[in-house]
Motif scaffolding. Structure first.
Motif, short mmCIF file in Angstrom:
data_model
loop_
_atom_site.label_atom_id
_atom_site.label_comp_id
_atom_site.label_asym_id
_atom_site.label_seq_id
_atom_site.Cartn_x
_atom_site.Cartn_y
_atom_site.Cartn_z
N UNK A 106 0.79 -1.22 0.00
CA UNK A 106 0.00 0.00 0.00
C UNK A 106 0.82 1.27 0.00
N UNK A 107 0.30 2.27 0.70
CA UNK A 107 0.96 3.56 0.75
C UNK A 107 0.38 4.58 -0.19
N UNK A 108 -0.49 4.16 -1.10
CA UNK A 108 -1.11 5.09 -2.03
C UNK A 108 -0.26 5.37 -3.24
N UNK A 109 -0.86 5.85 -4.33
CA UNK A 109 -0.12 6.09 -5.57
C UNK A 109 1.05 7.04 -5.41
N UNK A 110 0.93 8.03 -4.50
CA UNK A 110 2.02 8.99 -4.33
C UNK A 110 3.31 8.36 -3.88
N UNK A 111 3.22 7.38 -2.96
CA UNK A 111 4.43 6.71 -2.48
C UNK A 111 5.11 5.94 -3.60
N UNK A 112 4.33 5.27 -4.42
CA UNK A 112 4.90 4.50 -5.52
C UNK A 112 5.49 5.41 -6.59
N UNK A 113 4.82 6.55 -6.84
CA UNK A 113 5.36 7.51 -7.80
C UNK A 113 6.68 8.07 -7.30
N UNK A 114 6.76 8.35 -5.99
CA UNK A 114 8.00 8.88 -5.42
C UNK A 114 9.15 7.90 -5.56
N UNK A 115 8.82 6.60 -5.52
CA UNK A 115 9.84 5.56 -5.67
C UNK A 115 10.15 5.26 -7.13
N UNK A 116 9.37 5.85 -8.04
CA UNK A 116 9.59 5.59 -9.47
C UNK A 116 9.11 4.22 -9.90
N UNK A 117 8.10 3.69 -9.20
CA UNK A 117 7.58 2.36 -9.50
C UNK A 117 6.11 2.49 -9.90
N UNK A 118 5.69 1.91 -11.02
CA UNK A 118 4.28 1.99 -11.42
C UNK A 118 3.34 1.40 -10.36
N UNK A 119 2.32 2.14 -10.02
CA UNK A 119 1.38 1.70 -8.99
C UNK A 119 0.70 0.39 -9.38
N UNK A 120 0.48 0.19 -10.67
CA UNK A 120 -0.18 -1.02 -11.13
C UNK A 120 0.65 -2.28 -10.94
N UNK A 121 1.93 -2.14 -10.62
CA UNK A 121 2.80 -3.31 -10.42
C UNK A 121 2.91 -3.72 -8.95
N UNK A 122 2.18 -3.04 -8.07
CA UNK A 122 2.40 -3.24 -6.64
C UNK A 122 2.14 -4.68 -6.21
N UNK A 123 1.08 -5.30 -6.75
CA UNK A 123 0.78 -6.67 -6.35
C UNK A 123 1.80 -7.67 -6.84
N UNK A 124 2.16 -7.58 -8.11
CA UNK A 124 3.12 -8.54 -8.67
C UNK A 124 4.50 -8.38 -8.04
N UNK A 125 4.90 -7.15 -7.76
CA UNK A 125 6.21 -6.94 -7.13
C UNK A 125 6.23 -7.46 -5.69
N UNK A 126 5.13 -7.31 -5.00
CA UNK A 126 5.06 -7.83 -3.63
C UNK A 126 5.11 -9.35 -3.63
N UNK A 127 4.35 -9.99 -4.51
CA UNK A 127 4.38 -11.44 -4.59
C UNK A 127 5.77 -11.95 -4.94
N UNK A 128 6.40 -11.29 -5.90
CA UNK A 128 7.74 -11.72 -6.32
C UNK A 128 8.73 -11.61 -5.16
N UNK A 129 8.63 -10.54 -4.40
CA UNK A 129 9.52 -10.37 -3.25
C UNK A 129 9.33 -11.52 -2.25
N UNK A 130 8.10 -11.84 -1.93
CA UNK A 130 7.85 -12.90 -0.96
C UNK A 130 8.28 -14.27 -1.48
#
Length: 223
Positions: A106-130
């Motif tokens: 989570x963290x909202x779209x602003x946090x992901x934009x600040x990190x330079x990571x597309x918000x739409x990738x949040x689920x797949x990136x989290x799964x891959x990390x785990x």
């Protein structure tokens, strides 16, 4: 033997300034009071002053010996995976295996934009990390699927994989906890939602051939 544990969120910058207490003193107080854990959120850009979670928790680990050190919740997807793994391994090492890895996307779209990571990738990136963290933390040679041209990575020192508590009460979080987590970690939800989510969690975990994860609830204390 206790059938439950109680931990507290360490005070943020605003509370520290208001009450004249620092994070290190708060962590010591929690341990001295006989509670079970200290926790810190993970926010990159929220519009106000906030500490970096791994560094804040490292400070808490350095002045305690017994309490769990928990992320509430760490967001691995906004970081390059190897850096996230290195931060987790360092916290596990300096805390002497006291880390509980609360994880969210989570963290909202602003946090992901600040990190330079597309918000739409949040689920797949989290799964891959785990999926890859157990290998990375164990010091195994690991190839990152998002970087096919890069050599495999081996991190050291190796550490024990901490328990993973998947945050949020969403259906996606429950599915993630059932497949990849040791615990489900929703906050500020009703008893009915806990019961319904716990039932669904157990059903999904059984379908994956796994035991039902533990359930930890985040709440607000009333004075």
């Amino acid at each position: 033997m206790k059938s439950f544990e109680i931990g507290v969120i360490l005070p943020g910058i605003a509370v520290q300034r208001r009450d004249g207490i620092d994070l290190v003193a708060a962590a010591r107080h929690v341990e001295d009071a006989g509670l079970d854990g200290v926790w810190h959120g993970d926010h990159l850009a929220v519009g106000g002053p906030v500490l970096d979670a791994p560094i804040a928790l490292a400070a808490a680990a350095a002045v305690t010996a017994r309490v769990r050190i928990g992320t509430s919740v760490f967001v691995p997807g906004i970081r390059p995976l190897v850096w996230a793994a290195k931060q987790i391994a360092t916290l596990q090492y300096v805390s002497r295996d006291r880390l509980v890895l609360g994880v969210g996307s989570g963290g909202g779209p602003g946090q992901w934009a600040a990190a330079g990571v597309p918000y739409g990738q949040r689920g797949s990136r989290t799964d891959r990390a785990l999926e890859l963290l157990p290998r990375l933390l164990a010091g195994e040679e690991t190839r990152l699927p998002d970087e096919p041209g890069q050599p495999a990575v081996t991190l050291a020192p190796e550490v024990a994989m901490p328990p993973v508590w998947v945050g949020n009460a969403s259906a996606a979080a429950i599915r993630r906890a059932a497949r990849l987590g040791d615990g489900w970690f929703p906050s500020l939800i009703s008893p009915r939602e806990v019961a319904d989510g716990g039932k669904r969690l157990a059903e999904l975990a059984a379908a994956h051939g796994r035991p039902a994860p533990a359930i930890a609830i985040g709440g607000v204390a009333c004075r």
